[in-house]
Design a protein around this motif. Structure first.
Motif, PDB file in Angstrom:
ATOM      1  N   LEU A 888       0.207   9.688   7.113  1.00 58.10           N
ATOM      2  CA  LEU A 888       1.186   8.738   7.204  1.00 58.10           C
ATOM      3  C   LEU A 888       2.025   8.357   5.893  1.00 58.10           C
ATOM      4  CD1 LEU A 888       2.050   6.491   9.423  1.00 58.10           C
ATOM      5  CD2 LEU A 888       0.507   5.088   8.288  1.00 58.10           C
ATOM      6  N   ASP A 889       3.417   8.466   5.921  1.00 60.74           N
ATOM      7  CA  ASP A 889       4.007   8.483   4.777  1.00 60.74           C
ATOM      8  C   ASP A 889       5.224   7.430   5.377  1.00 60.74           C
ATOM      9  OD1 ASP A 889       3.414  10.465   3.013  1.00 60.74           O
ATOM     10  OD2 ASP A 889       4.062  11.736   4.604  1.00 60.74           O
ATOM     11  N   PHE A 890       5.451   6.219   4.169  1.00 58.39           N
ATOM     12  CA  PHE A 890       6.356   5.172   4.372  1.00 58.39           C
ATOM     13  C   PHE A 890       7.479   5.508   3.526  1.00 58.39           C
ATOM     14  CE2 PHE A 890       2.749   3.165   6.005  1.00 58.39           C
ATOM     15  CZ  PHE A 890       3.039   2.571   7.032  1.00 58.39           C
ATOM     16  N   PRO A 891       8.595   5.897   3.723  1.00 57.18           N
ATOM     17  CA  PRO A 891       9.678   5.941   2.734  1.00 57.18           C
ATOM     18  C   PRO A 891      10.061   4.884   1.965  1.00 57.18           C
ATOM     19  CG  PRO A 891      10.532   5.979   4.979  1.00 57.18           C
ATOM     20  CD  PRO A 891       9.154   5.780   5.041  1.00 57.18           C
ATOM     21  N   PRO A 892      11.143   5.114   1.083  1.00 58.51           N
ATOM     22  CA  PRO A 892      11.335   3.682   0.230  1.00 58.51           C
ATOM     23  C   PRO A 892      12.173   2.996   0.943  1.00 58.51           C
ATOM     24  CG  PRO A 892      12.557   5.878  -0.064  1.00 58.51           C
ATOM     25  CD  PRO A 892      11.584   6.400   0.625  1.00 58.51           C
ATOM     26  N   CYS A 893      11.925   1.562   0.647  1.00 55.01           N
ATOM     27  CA  CYS A 893      12.744   0.482   1.401  1.00 55.01           C
ATOM     28  C   CYS A 893      13.733  -0.112   0.051  1.00 55.01           C
ATOM     29  CB  CYS A 893      11.753  -0.527   1.557  1.00 55.01           C
ATOM     30  SG  CYS A 893      12.628  -1.791   2.514  1.00 55.01           S
ATOM     31  N   GLU A1005      -3.545   9.196   3.928  1.00 54.96           N
ATOM     32  CA  GLU A1005      -4.215  10.667   4.246  1.00 54.96           C
ATOM     33  C   GLU A1005      -5.557  10.143   4.755  1.00 54.96           C
ATOM     34  OE1 GLU A1005      -5.270  14.907   2.652  1.00 54.96           O
ATOM     35  OE2 GLU A1005      -3.323  13.957   2.219  1.00 54.96           O
ATOM     36  N   PHE A1006      -5.883  10.599   5.836  1.00 59.96           N
ATOM     37  CA  PHE A1006      -7.103  10.403   6.329  1.00 59.96           C
ATOM     38  C   PHE A1006      -7.688  12.035   6.701  1.00 59.96           C
ATOM     39  CE2 PHE A1006     -10.249  10.179  10.162  1.00 59.96           C
ATOM     40  CZ  PHE A1006     -11.220   9.145   9.526  1.00 59.96           C
ATOM     41  N   ASN A1007      -8.993  12.471   6.124  1.00 61.05           N
ATOM     42  CA  ASN A1007      -9.452  13.730   6.724  1.00 61.05           C
ATOM     43  C   ASN A1007     -10.785  13.323   6.672  1.00 61.05           C
ATOM     44  OD1 ASN A1007      -9.871  16.337   6.504  1.00 61.05           O
ATOM     45  ND2 ASN A1007      -8.694  16.649   4.660  1.00 61.05           N
ATOM     46  N   ALA A1008     -11.377  13.987   8.083  1.00 61.21           N
ATOM     47  CA  ALA A1008     -12.468  14.039   8.449  1.00 61.21           C
ATOM     48  C   ALA A1008     -13.229  15.317   8.804  1.00 61.21           C
ATOM     49  CB  ALA A1008     -12.792  13.455   9.790  1.00 61.21           C
ATOM     50  N   ALA A1032     -20.210  14.941   3.782  1.00 65.62           N
ATOM     51  CA  ALA A1032     -18.870  14.074   3.728  1.00 65.62           C
ATOM     52  C   ALA A1032     -18.477  13.566   5.111  1.00 65.62           C
ATOM     53  CB  ALA A1032     -17.871  14.705   2.974  1.00 65.62           C
ATOM     54  N   VAL A1033     -18.632  12.293   5.359  1.00 66.23           N
ATOM     55  CA  VAL A1033     -17.955  12.038   6.849  1.00 66.23           C
ATOM     56  C   VAL A1033     -16.387  11.880   6.867  1.00 66.23           C
ATOM     57  CG1 VAL A1033     -18.239   9.913   8.543  1.00 66.23           C
ATOM     58  CG2 VAL A1033     -20.142  10.561   7.284  1.00 66.23           C
ATOM     59  N   PHE A1034     -15.719  11.268   5.915  1.00 70.05           N
ATOM     60  CA  PHE A1034     -14.398  11.391   5.862  1.00 70.05           C
ATOM     61  C   PHE A1034     -13.819  10.908   4.484  1.00 70.05           C
ATOM     62  CE2 PHE A1034     -15.304   6.712   7.238  1.00 70.05           C
ATOM     63  CZ  PHE A1034     -14.654   6.108   6.474  1.00 70.05           C
ATOM     64  N   ASN A1035     -12.526  11.075   4.322  1.00 64.40           N
ATOM     65  CA  ASN A1035     -12.033  10.786   2.980  1.00 64.40           C
ATOM     66  C   ASN A1035     -10.629  10.224   3.515  1.00 64.40           C
ATOM     67  OD1 ASN A1035      -9.741  12.580   0.903  1.00 64.40           O
ATOM     68  ND2 ASN A1035     -11.237  11.025   0.090  1.00 64.40           N
ATOM     69  N   LEU A1036     -10.237   9.149   2.424  1.00 65.75           N
ATOM     70  CA  LEU A1036      -9.112   8.351   2.854  1.00 65.75           C
ATOM     71  C   LEU A1036      -8.286   8.263   1.525  1.00 65.75           C
ATOM     72  CD1 LEU A1036      -7.380   6.384   4.732  1.00 65.75           C
ATOM     73  CD2 LEU A1036      -8.534   4.566   3.943  1.00 65.75           C
ATOM     74  N   LYS A1037      -7.137   8.484   1.567  1.00 66.99           N
ATOM     75  CA  LYS A1037      -6.427   8.051   0.461  1.00 66.99           C
ATOM     76  C   LYS A1037      -4.949   7.516   0.604  1.00 66.99           C
ATOM     77  CE  LYS A1037      -7.062  13.085  -1.456  1.00 66.99           C
ATOM     78  NZ  LYS A1037      -6.547  14.391  -1.869  1.00 66.99           N
ATOM     79  N   ALA A1038      -4.882   6.570  -0.241  1.00 69.16           N
ATOM     80  CA  ALA A1038      -3.537   5.744  -0.138  1.00 69.16           C
ATOM     81  C   ALA A1038      -3.130   5.579  -1.581  1.00 69.16           C
ATOM     82  CB  ALA A1038      -4.192   4.116  -0.050  1.00 69.16           C
ATOM     83  N   LEU A1039      -1.795   6.549  -1.343  1.00 75.84           N
ATOM     84  CA  LEU A1039      -1.058   6.872  -2.826  1.00 75.84           C
ATOM     85  C   LEU A1039       0.326   6.270  -2.606  1.00 75.84           C
ATOM     86  CD1 LEU A1039      -2.389  10.380  -2.993  1.00 75.84           C
ATOM     87  CD2 LEU A1039      -3.368   8.335  -4.037  1.00 75.84           C
ATOM     88  N   ALA A1040       0.716   5.897  -4.036  1.00 76.14           N
ATOM     89  CA  ALA A1040       2.187   5.546  -4.190  1.00 76.14           C
ATOM     90  C   ALA A1040       2.778   6.532  -4.881  1.00 76.14           C
ATOM     91  CB  ALA A1040       2.293   4.086  -4.839  1.00 76.14           C
ATOM     92  N   MET A1041       4.031   7.102  -4.609  1.00 80.87           N
ATOM     93  CA  MET A1041       4.868   7.859  -5.317  1.00 80.87           C
ATOM     94  C   MET A1041       6.117   7.571  -5.713  1.00 80.87           C
ATOM     95  SD  MET A1041       3.652  11.137  -2.672  1.00 80.87           S
ATOM     96  CE  MET A1041       1.984  11.445  -2.432  1.00 80.87           C
ATOM     97  N   SER A1042       6.457   7.744  -6.738  1.00 80.67           N
ATOM     98  CA  SER A1042       7.756   7.144  -7.396  1.00 80.67           C
ATOM     99  C   SER A1042       8.299   8.032  -8.514  1.00 80.67           C
ATOM    100  CB  SER A1042       7.547   5.834  -8.174  1.00 80.67           C
ATOM    101  OG  SER A1042       8.641   5.192  -8.627  1.00 80.67           O
ATOM    102  N   GLY A1043       9.436   8.719  -8.025  1.00 83.00           N
ATOM    103  CA  GLY A1043       9.948   9.551  -9.084  1.00 83.00           C
ATOM    104  C   GLY A1043       9.280  10.783  -9.491  1.00 83.00           C
TER     105      GLY A1043
END
Length: 1207
Positions: A888-893, A1005-1008, A1032-1043
């Protein structure tokens, strides 16, 4: 000698009379002045007002007929601050009023009584009412034999109670008469309500306080003359006090003053010519048609069609994607224009809008506010032409009938819709027509229109004869909406033991029949009490029907004697579901604090004391009725909520669940939204128990329920699985049956084997092409208006308007790779991508107006409030079911946006129809910036904190993700008495919540799948075995990307280590970043052998900064009582947790006392809290909680055990 003196006295008495009268051969000239002021009556607060000055000539036409003519009229307006601003002349409005009043009026007058008033045909009632205000001075009763007297007499305010006091002026020989009219004590009051028909009058609430009070005081100077008492001067002062709450706690004030002074008396020269006259009625104020006269605005209403068309187009454009908050107030302008548009204009507008989906929807939403014959004619044409969909017809009809005026002719016209073919062309539409037809039920009842319900009675009886279950339910629900007592005989024919002939009907129909008496309960309580009591006492009836009868019985507010009778029968009740329901309902009423339950609460409290020993500890798996309420005398406001759960001994699922609420406001009870679900076929599916259900909420319980549901296809086709309904304002407006066929169609549509024939296939194809869907809904939630006459002949109005505009926009485009070609199951092996943006939100506008409102001018106080809620979105998603991966990606606001805000202020308003563009709205409290220029010095006797201004802004932002939220507020108040609730709201208010998000992109990102294995596996050794392999049951990433910067955020992984007698779950959360070393390591172990669970948590730099552990275990050793023990231990915790811990510790003594714990001080482990629960007996437990310095204990605490009927 004595005889001579007596003759002289009689002669003098006949020559100089004090009974009010006019000489038909004389002409009297008076100076008249009237003034209105609306505001708070306090320094530093703005007010509005009007003043009218003129000369009045009264001349005799015949012995008891006189002519009144007005000249030299001047009209002035005030808007500002007393002492700083002055009245401003309104020459255009003065001329318009003068042109009407310059024409002569005739009135009958004899012995201080004004009779019939006649005037030119073209003169509107609003002008005649001004004449009534002038003639009101001539309506006075003089008793020469009494100094103080009271009587009931007719005046401009209606038939009201008057108190007189008479005294003589020794110097001038004049008589001074003081008259006080109590306008709250009128047998026939010149006052009307609009928009409150479905609200129940709460007389007991009115006894606790009023929201409106008013009195008028007249002072007359009467000179004795040969023709009678001549009014040489008269002065009237009328005071109104209004608040949305209790008048005891601060009010708005309206003051009207008028004075008439005799300038001279001359002989009438010749006959007086008058033109064609018509009767305008008596002295009592006459209300004019007010539907189009909305108090919130004034606009030019000439040629309304093009103006309404332009506004609707602007509204449609302003809400095309999201709601423009600045434009929503235009809806009120449209309502006003539509209300003055002739039928031909409405039809022309429809033809113009019908081809544009957005404008068409706006027009249909707004035309429902044309609440007279025009809307019925418009809808009749639509139904005959069938040029609207069933959904459009149903929505429009429901709202239009709900807002219809209470006129018998309109209710008769509405009857035609029951026989139109289009009404029965769709089941949803037929239900809407039947339910909406009697939403005019206040008219049906109050206007005694028995004939209106006859078509419904025929439908009900015809359905009963034909054994048509569905039609019986529709007809009974419609009769329930009508709430007419004359329908009771028909309803009784559906009820066993009450009907003259035996009936055998399914519980669904019986339920509808019992509930159809809910509105009748308030109108014919004795009949409903007889019927419901009979049903309740029939032990062979289904439990749910007896409980519904009990519920309706208590809506009649039964007296103490009837409650005592019910209590006596309950003592012998064998059905514990009925007993539990009745007892819990009466116990709720015993605790009630609302005024309408004042006497019922007393009766129920006695009943509960009698029933408590037998039913006081029934378990919660029995039927229950729960009620909570609250009422505040200072605000004269309150609320209640009720939840009903009806069960039976033969079924595990409830038969019916209902939830409803009411709102108590200034002497009225408003019924809010009510929701209900009735289990039909699905109740039969589950039966009395669920095989394999343990009740421990485990996965096996879930499997047991699923296994039962898999047998749903054995249910009959003609019986619904379950039913839902909803009521608003006590009126059922929606109900739906969910049948087996519907469930089958849904399952077939989403089945993996479904092909191109499935509607889901078509939806996917449209998504791949890209869809755009938009809906708006404008709704005038309520328009409540109260009108009362004033002594000047102007109408006082108190109005509340609540408008909401809702909107939703969805744009979406999907991709499927590889694309599906044969069946929907291919989606499980494809990668699905979705890009979407949209908006969902609403804007609510709320107004309260208090003041004078005529079609010529408005002056008063106006509360104006706006509440917008806006939630925009834009994101991209990828789903791969085969690889168990979701992104899931949220673009810049780029810009900040406001999520929620509340803005309100109170204004002094002035408007007039001759210059609508020059309307004035002055904030009642000046702003802090210009307060020094506008505000007067506050007298020392008034306690004041002038211009209190509070401004604040709080923000919370994530340094990593850049996302944040800010809450800002600004309050300006002028408190004179802080304890008064009115002043809490008097002033400017602004609250707002804003979202900020400056980063380029946020990625989730959710990866099972298999790729979710991390590069490094952390294992907490104790108590694991080295032979076990973590999965490993699942892996969850929450990342902020800037420039070009490296991603920052968090990476979480969950591991599961299976063992024979133990389950181990690990959670590792790691911060991602350039130099990030923060981690949280959690290990949870469940030991099945020893019935023990442990959790160990460490966090901080490389999981080393802080540490905490938790442990819970059960024990049941031979010879000992079962026990549950739990412990929380910490080694190191952050400072904020320590701070919160100390704060909580301060509340322990008070909470312990509240819950009945015994407390003693004792030194225990400093960094530990433990608790133990021991089974003391079959139905009670002992509890002990240890804190570092306190021990709390509770012995013999009663518990509910499901397998037992009582504790």
């Amino acid at each position: 000698m004595w005889g001579f003196l007596l003759c002289c006295l009689v002669a003098l008495a006949s020559k100089f009379s004090l009974l009010p009268g006019l000489n038909p051969r004389k002409t009297y000239e008076y100076k008249y002045e009237g003034e209105v002021n609306v505001g708070r009556g306090m320094p530093n607060l703005a007010e509005s007002g009007v003043r009218m000055m003129c000369k009045v000539k009264i001349a005799g036409v015949s012995a008891q007929t006189f002519m009144l003519q007005v000249s030299d009229l001047a009209f002035e307006e005030f808007n500002g601050f007393p002492g700083k601003n002055a009245f401003d002349a309104s020459p255009k409005l003065s001329k318009r009023i003068a042109d009407q009043l310059v024409k002569p009026f005739l009135f009958e007058y004899a012995n201080g009584r004004v009779g019939d008033i006649r005037g030119p045909t073209e003169i509107p009632d609003s002008i005649v009412n001004i004449v009534r205000g002038i003639l009101d001075f001539l309506q006075v009763t003089v008793k020469t034999t009494q100094r103080v007297y009271e009587l009931e007499e007719v005046g401009i305010h209606g038939l009201c109670q008057s108190n007189y006091a008479v005294e003589d002026n020794a110097e001038t020989k004049d008589m001074i008469i003081t008259q006080v009219v109590d306008t709250n004590n009128c047998r026939e009051k010149a006052a009307i309500y609009r928009g409150m028909a479905t609200a129940v009058v709460d007389k007991l609430s009115e006894e606790r306080g009023e929201s409106v009070i008013s009195t008028v005081r007249y002072v007359y100077t009467v000179k004795p003359t040969a023709e009678g008492g001549l009014i040489a001067r008269a002065h009237a002062l009328e005071r109104h006090h209004f608040t949305p709450f209790n008048v005891k706690g601060g009010t708005f004030k309206m003051q009207t003053m008028k004075e008439i002074v005799l300038l001279g008396v001359t002989d009438t020269a010749g006959s007086i010519p008058v033109g064609t006259m018509e009767s305008k009625g008596s002295l009592v104020y006459k209300f004019v048609e007010e539907q189009a006269n909305i108090p919130l605005l004034m606009q030019n209403l000439d040629d309304p069609v093009p103006k309404a068309v332009e506004l609707i187009k602007r509204l449609a454009e302003a809400t095309a994607y999201q709601i423009d908050n600045a434009k929503t107030e235009d809806t009120i302008r449209v309502y006003q224009l539509l209300r003055v548009t002739p039928f031909e204009g409405l039809e022309a507008m429809w033809k113009q809008f019908a081809g544009n989906e957005e404008q068409r929807r706006w027009f249909l939403d707004m035309i429902v506010e044309v609440s007279d014959a025009r809307i019925l004619k418009f809808l009749e044409l639509r139904f005959k032409a069938e040029d609207v969909s069933a959904l459009e017809a149903g929505e429009t009809l429901l709202l239009a009938f709900n807002h219809l005026q209470a006129i018998p002719e309109l209710v008769e016209m509405a009857k035609e819709f029951l026989t139109m073919p289009f009404s029965k062309s769709n089941p949803y539409l037929w239900q809407s027509v039947a339910l909406a037809y009697v939403q005019t039920q206040p008219c049906i009842y109050y206007l005694k229109l028995t004939s209106i319900i006859e078509p419904l009675l025929d439908v009900a009886l015809d359905a009963l004869r034909n054994n048509n279950e569905a039609e019986m339910v529709v007809a009974l629900k419609a009769l329930g909406n009508a709430g007419h007592p004359n329908s009771i005989k028909t309803i009784m024919r559906f009820l066993p033991g009450v009907a003259a002939t035996p009936v055998q009907l399914p519980p669904r129909v019986l339920s509808a029949a019992v509930q159809s008496m809910r509105l009748i309960a308030a109108r014919d309580p004795h009949s409903v009490q007889d019927i419901t009591m009979s049903l309740f006492l029939q032990k062979d009836l289904p439990s749910e029907i007896r409980m519904l009868a009990f519920m309706v019985l208590f809506e009649t507010k039964p007296p103490m004697a009837l409650v005592s009778t019910v209590t006596a029968h309950l003592l012998d009740e064998k059905d514990l579901h009925v007993a539990s329901f009745a007892y819990s309902y009466m116990r709720s009423f015993a605790r009630s604090s609302t005024p309408d339950n004042q006497f019922l609460s007393t009766a129920c409290s006695v009943a509960v004391k009698i029933l408590a020993p037998k039913f006081g500890r029934l378990c919660y798996h029995y039927s229950k009725a729960m009620r909570m309420d609250y009422f505040n005398d200072n605000f004269l406001m309150g609320t209640d909520a009720e939840v009903f759960m009806l069960k039976s001994t033969t079924k595990i699922l409830p038969s019916e669940i209902m939830m409803k609420g009411r709102f108590y406001f200034i002497g009225r009870i408003l019924q809010l939204l009510e929701l209900g679900v009735r289990a039909e076929g699905i109740k039969e599916l589950f039966g009395t128990h669920i095989p394999g259900l343990k009740g421990d909420l485990s996965f096996s319980d879930f499997q047991a329920i699923v296994s039962v549901l898999q047998n749903w296809e054995v249910l009959p086709e003609d019986k619904p699985l379950f039913s839902v309904y909803s009521r608003a304002s006590g009126q059922e407006w929606l109900f739906a049956d969910v049948h087996k066929k519907f469930i089958q169609s849904v399952i077939k549509a989403v089945s993996p084997s479904a092909g191109k024939e499935s509607p889901v296939w078509g939806m996917i194809e449209n998504l791949q092409k890209g869809i755009s869907w938009h809906r708006t809904k404008a709704l005038l939630m309520f328009e409540t208006r109260y009108f009362q006459a004033t002594s000047l002949g102007f109408p006082l109005e108190i109005s509340k308007y609540f408008e909401t505009v809702n909107g939703i926009t969805v744009n979406a485009k999907a991709g499927v790779n590889p694309p599906i070609t044969e069946h929907l199951g291919q989606l499980l092996t494809s990668e699905i991508s979705l890009e979407t943006d949209g908006f969902v939100g609403l804007t609510q506008d709320f107004w309260v107006f208090y003041g004078i409102n005529t079609e010529l001018f408005q002056c008063g106080a106006e509360l104006k409030s706006k509440i917008p809620v806006a939630i925009p979105w834009k994101f991209a998603a990828k789903i791969n079911v085969r690889e168990k991966k979701f992104e899931l990606d949220f673009p810049p606001c780029k810009n900040e946006f406001e999520i929620f805000s509340v803005t309100s202020d109170v204004y002094a308003v002035s408007r007039n129809t001759e210059e609508p563009d020059l309307a004035k709205m002055t904030p009642m409290m000046p702003s802090a910036l210009d307060s020094t220029a506008q505000v007067l010095n506050t007298p020392a006797t008034v306690r004041s904190e002038s211009n209190q201004t509070s401004m604040s802004k709080m923000c919370s932002e994530s340094n990593i993700y850049g996302a944040g939220i800010c809450v800002e507020s600004e309050l300006r108040r002028e408190y004179y008495h802080e304890e008064y609730p009115l002043y809490y709201f008097l002033g400017y208010t602004h609250l707002a919540s804003q979202a900020i998000k400056p980063v380029d992109k946020i990625h989730f990102e959710f990866n099972a799948g298999p790729s979710s294995q991390m590069h490094c596996i952390y294992i907490y050794v104790t108590p694991q075995g080295w032979d076990s392999t973590p999965e490993a049951v699942f892996n969850l990433k929450a990342l902020a990307m800037s420039g070009n910067m490296k991603p920052e955020g968090y990476d979480a992984a969950v591991y599961y280590t299976p063992e024979a007698n133990m389950e181990n779950v690990q959670l590792i959360v790691s911060q991602v970043g350039e130099e990030a070393n923060w981690k949280m390591c959690t290990d949870a172990v469940v030991d099945k052998v020893h019935a023990e669970a442990k959790a160990h948590m460490r966090w901080g730099a490389e999981c080393q900064s802080y540490e905490m552990s938790m442990k819970a275990a059960t024990a049941h050793l031979p010879g000992s009582k079962p026990a549950l023990k739990a412990k929380v231990h910490w080694t190191r915790i952050p400072e904020f947790m320590e701070l919160w811990g100390r704060r909580i510790e301060r509340y322990i003594p008070g909470m312990a006392f509240l819950f009945g714990f015994y407390e003693r001080h004792e030194k225990n482990a400093k960094q530990e809290v433990s608790a133990s629960v021991v089974a003391a007996s079959a139905d009670s437990i002992d509890m002990k909680i240890k804190f570092p310095e306190v021990v709390c204990t509770f012995s013999k605490y009663c518990i509910i055990i499901q397998d037992l009927p009582c504790c």
